[in-house]
Design an enzyme around this catalytic site. Structure first.
Site, PDB file in Angstrom:
ATOM      1  CB  CYS A 293      -0.907   0.013   1.223  1.00 12.10           C
ATOM      2  SG  CYS A 293      -1.852  -1.504   1.460  1.00 12.10           S
TER       3      CYS A 293
ATOM      4  CG  ASP B 136      34.973  23.683  17.847  1.00 14.37           C
ATOM      5  OD1 ASP B 136      36.084  24.083  17.455  1.00 14.37           O
ATOM      6  OD2 ASP B 136      34.163  24.396  18.468  1.00 14.37           O
TER       7      ASP B 136
END
Length: 748
Positions: free
Chosen positions: A19, A431
């Protein structure tokens, strides 16, 4: 109305992976549709593009399904869905009860007496009555399968309903042929199978009822977020407090929140102070103190004080609304691993129908007697057992639970692709500033022959007029100690050396070693102290008062308290952790030593970070990037998975695949653990679904008959099909018990 935006529709009639493919294909052929996604778990369709709403609904209906616009308010939509699921659940139980109420006695009769054949007129009448009763049960309890199958047939499609309708109808029609014209069949083949039709419909209804119940639990995370939203707010107007609906609150309104109440919208505290529990948004269990000027978010819980705050963001603009929207979008997205299941399901039902017919022909032409009965049993069993409903539910159920679980722990995952890729990471580049460290320099050390507070007050007075980040750290430290600052005279900033000025008749200098040399001031033993501080990654400065070295002070960006534990956790998970920073190498290496980071890249420009991620990928690494600043955005976008620290910039958050609501690297470890758990769960589901169909179809076709001498009963095939999807949903729900190892450790 035509508009280029996302539209959401509530679907009806969609039940399996076939479906999903048909509806999406139908929408993709509509001009203007840029993207169409069905969420089988939520029974919703999301359409993006410049397309008319009516045209979308029409396209869905043309392939045999129903669609209507979903409610815009997420809370109303969820309530509507819950009410619909509750009604559907009860309806399925009723249908199941009635069908099994007929099927079980018939099956018991057959097992106990063995008399399920038609040989006399009396038996014709008796079984004819049973056949009509079975027909009534099929219409009342299984009518939705036949109408669904008919709709699919009219639109040249086939789906789960098609298989069930064909299987049960074949059993009933064969049985009625036995009843009405037994003479047409050999005596050994005059067996009726009414109990099979009734039992199959009853068991599949039972399976769907259990699936509906289990499916509701997969949305628990979004429900918890929706429950954070209050429906009203207490607004101060004309000196009075007035309770108004939340949707009537406007930016600029002043509101009061008392202890125990939730903050209704985003805003800034204007009066009062209180502890606020933000755990549902950030995953951070410790309440945060809010005072005048602090921001507060909708959905957070005021603990012990009264706050008056000014509304800044309302409605869909609040942080909570955006989180809910992000989670819902991610839950609707697909993981790449689902691609194979999608491709198979697109051709699965027609293939199964062909296999069923071929198997039936083989049994009818070369099988043992009674051939007609064997043909019917094989045809019915193959059609019933092969339904790919489990295949269609295998990935969306796990994604829904996994993404929702992430939101519970402050990890917002943008899409299914990121969820999958996070599980494969072997390298994490991080970082430094703002991610491993607090991102704001602080005074860490002050070593002097004088009184510490006296020297700090002099230096803070000297730096009070400077905008340098290091100066700000010194002034802030003095404020925290409630030190009184003094007026500065003859202030002078000496480029590349430092500053000097007169304070209360004393000449004060602060700067680097070259400043003392320039002024001809003996350094004493302070260079040794300064060197030791520099080796710890701190920026040391010399202070002098009235021509004499008075000490050194050090400023540093403090490492986050939990950074070392988070790095260790990531390394234990098999990741290599590398640090990226624009700072000098000495400072970077000092931080890396303290955190046991594997590799350091210092003195980088923003573009260097992106290049480094690219170079690692060229070496075959699966790279994750964690950062918080604008300068991290290119690297976040380049990485296989970008993790944005929640307190970072909007650019970083927009670029990243995963947003961490709290400023802790533990969030990255949580996300990776969750990703691995979810992928493991999806693989279990896919394995189960594939194995079920791979083994089920040959067995139903009778390959074991030469060994066992018996065929698989259609009733057992129906039970296996019904419970295959229940198994998948239940396995996905196991993810609801996921806890990150850090949280688990804290609780132990």
């Amino acid at each position: 109305m035509s508009q280029k935006q996302k539209q959401v529709f509530a679907l009806s009639g969609a039940s399996c992976a076939s479906c999903v493919r048909k509806i999406e294909s139908a929408l993709e052929s509509v001009p203007g549709v840029e993207d169409a996604k069905v969420n089988l778990a939520e029974k919703t369709l999301s359409v993006v593009g410049d397309v008319d709403q009516t045209r979308c609904i029409q396209a869905v209906e043309e392939v045999g399904y129903g669609a209507k616009p979903a409610r815009k308010d997420p809370r109303e939509q969820r309530e509507q869905q819950k009410a619909e699921d509750k009604r559907h659940y009860r309806q399925l139980l009723w249908r199941c009860g009635v069908a099994l109420g007929l099927g079980i006695p018939l099956m018991a009769w057959g097992l106990i007496t063995g008399e399920m054949t038609v040989t006399t007129p009396t038996e014709q009448l008796a079984w004819g009555a049973v056949g009509l009763l079975t027909l009534a049960v099929m219409v009342f309890c299984g009518g939705h399968f036949y109408t669904g199958g008919w709709k699919a047939f009219r639109h040249h499609n086939a789906n789960m309903d098609t298989l069930i309708a064909l299987g049960t109808a074949a059993a009933w029609l064969y049985s009625m042929m036995v009843v009405l014209a037994p003479g047409l069949l050999p005596e050994a083949a005059r067996h009726v199978y009414f109990e099979a039709s009734a039992m199959i419909i009853g068991l599949i209804n039972l399976g769907q009822a259990l699936e509906v119940r289990a499916r509701g639990k997969t949305s628990a995370a979004v429900e918890k977020l929706l429950e954070l939203q209050d429906t009203s707010a207490r607004v101060l107007r004309d000196g009075e407090e007035v309770d108004i609906p939340l949707e009537d609150v406007q930016p600029g309104d002043r509101m009061r929140v008392r202890p125990g109440e939730k903050v209704p919208v985003d805003g800034v505290v204007r009066v009062g102070s209180s502890l606020v529990d933000e755990s549902m948004l950030t995953g951070e269990p410790v309440p945060v103190k809010k005072v005048e000027g602090d921001a507060v978010s909708a959905g957070t819980l005021n603990k012990n004080g009264t706050l008056i705050f000014e509304a800044q963001k309302v409605g869909a603009e609040t942080r909570l609304s955006q989180i809910i929207e992000m989670v819902r979008n991610a839950q609707n997205s697909r993981v790449p691993i689902a691609r194979l299941a999608d491709q198979i399901s697109a051709i699965f039902v027609p293939t199964v129908m062909i296999i069923a017919v071929l198997a039936a022909l083989v049994w009818f032409n070369i099988g043992p007697d009674p051939r007609a009965a064997h043909m019917l049993v094989v045809l019915t069993s193959v059609l019933i057992i092969a339904c790919p409903c489990a295949l269609g539910l295998a990935t969306p159920m796990s994604v829904m639970v996994g993404v929702g679980k992430g939101a519970e722990h402050g990890v917002l995952i943008r899409n299914g692709k990121a969820l999958q890729q996070a599980s494969d990471l072997d390298t994490l580049v991080v970082d430094k500033t703002g991610t491993l460290t607090e991102g704001a320099p602080k005074l860490t050390d002050i070593e002097t022959d004088l009184d510490e507070d006296t020297l700090l007050a002099l230096l803070a007075s000297l730096e009070a007029g400077s905008e340098h980040p290091l100066a700000e750290a010194i002034v802030q430290a003095a404020k925290e100690r409630d030190l009184q600052l003094s007026e500065v005279e003859d202030f002078e900033a000496i480029t590349a050396h430092g500053v000097r000025g007169n304070i209360g008749g004393k000449q004060v200098l602060l700067g680097n070693r070259k400043l003392l040399e320039r002024e001809g001031i003996p350094e004493g033993d302070w260079p040794l102290q300064a060197k030791a501080l520099a080796e710890q990654g701190r920026t040391a400065m010399y202070a002098a008062v009235d021509g004499k070295a008075a000490g050194v002070i050090a400023v540093a960006d403090p490492i986050r308290d939990d950074a070392k534990a988070a790095v260790a956790r990531l390394q234990k998970a098999g990741l290599t952790v590398q640090m990226l920073t624009g700072d000098n190498r000495a400072t970077a290496e000092a931080v890396a030593r303290q955190l046991n980071i594997d590799e350091v890249h210092a003195d980088l420009q923003p573009e260097d970070k992106e290049k480094l991620v690219s170079q690692l990928q060229d070496k075959g690494k699966k790279v994750g990037m964690a950062g918080d600043g604008i300068n991290d955005a290119p690297a976040l976008a380049r990485a296989d998975v970008g993790f944005a620290i929640g307190a970072g910039t909007d650019v970083a958050i927009e670029t990243a695949d995963v947003t961490l609501m709290r400023s802790s690297l533990h969030g990255v470890a949580d996300a990776i653990e969750l990703s691995r758990a979810t992928l493991r769960n999806i693989k279990q589901n896919l394995f189960g679904a594939f194995i079920y169909n791979t083994l089920g179809i040959p067995i139903a076709a009778g390959v074991l008959y030469p060994v066992t001498g018996a065929l698989l009963s259609p009733v057992i095939a129906g039970a296996a099909m019904a419970f295959s999807s229940v198994t998948v949903v239940s396995n996905a729900n196991r993810l609801r018990f996921f806890r990150p190892t850090q949280v688990a450790g804290e609780k132990n």
